[in-house]
Design an enzyme around this catalytic site. Structure first.
Site: not given
Length: 213
Positions: A108, A137, A146
């Site tokens: 991701n 990131s 996340d």
């Protein structure tokens, strides 16, 4: 033999386009075999079709239970047997069972310098905090939202008078640069997740990942 990449999207697919341009069309190590969206009107589907890539839609609207949706999504993914799943603006929180099913093969990109600003509204939160730098990131997906190990980060400056939109545009330019790079590392066999850590060329990356110049 090239690695099979599957991309999940919900919207315009600009990061998808970056992966198509820099990996699918120019790197023999990886091929985007399919793009799946949870929204039938996502422009990213058009991008994929124009590149001759198979598309599928697993509509999320009307499905109340995340577990039910993720089961349907998993069925659609498994038809293609991908080596890597790339989340490119896929606006859904995935269930723990789904994440475990594809552990170590799902990436991701998040618009902040993780672990700062997990979740939404990252650009405004950076402005409100008075940060001098912001960024993006790339990370492996784990059960923590996340929160997976960071692979690669790119920083951008925050200028006086910036709006959230200014910052978003600056960060997105960097996303288009670093996301395909992380995908290239994975399909080349250089990148892996092991014991909850990201490894590049068998070396454990720092908590902030590799700093892109």
């Amino acid at each position: 033999m090239s690695k099979k990449i599957l991309v999940l999207i919900s919207g315009s697919g600009s990061n998808l386009q970056a992966v198509i341009d820099k990996v699918h069309l120019s790197d023999n190590a990886g091929e985007v075999v399919a793009v799946i969206s949870n929204k039938p009107d996502a422009f990213g589907l058009t991008r994929a079709q124009e590149a001759g890539i198979a598309t599928d839609v697993v509509v999320s609207k009307g499905i109340a239970k995340r577990e039910e949706y993720d089961a349907l999504l998993g069925q659609a993914i498994d038809k293609y047997q991908p080596d890597l799943i790339v989340l490119a603006g896929f606006m859904r929180i995935l269930t723990p069972d789904f994440v475990r099913r594809y552990a170590g093969k799902m990436l991701n990109i998040h618009p902040s310098l993780l672990p700062k600003y997990q979740g939404l509204h990252t650009h405004q939160r950076a402005l409100d905090a008075g940060d001098e730098a912001h960024g993006a990131s790339v990370h492996f997906v784990t059960e923590e939202l996340d929160g997976g190990p960071v692979i690669l980060q790119a920083k951008v400056p925050v200028f006086e008078g910036d709006t959230a939109e200014d910052l978003a545009a600056r960060v997105l330019d960097q996303e288009h640069r670093i996301y395909p790079l992380a995908v290239q590392w994975f399909v080349a066999g250089r990148l892996q997740m092991q014991d909850g850590k990201a490894l590049l060329d068998q070396q454990v990356l720092s908590p902030a990942g590799y700093a892109a110049e």
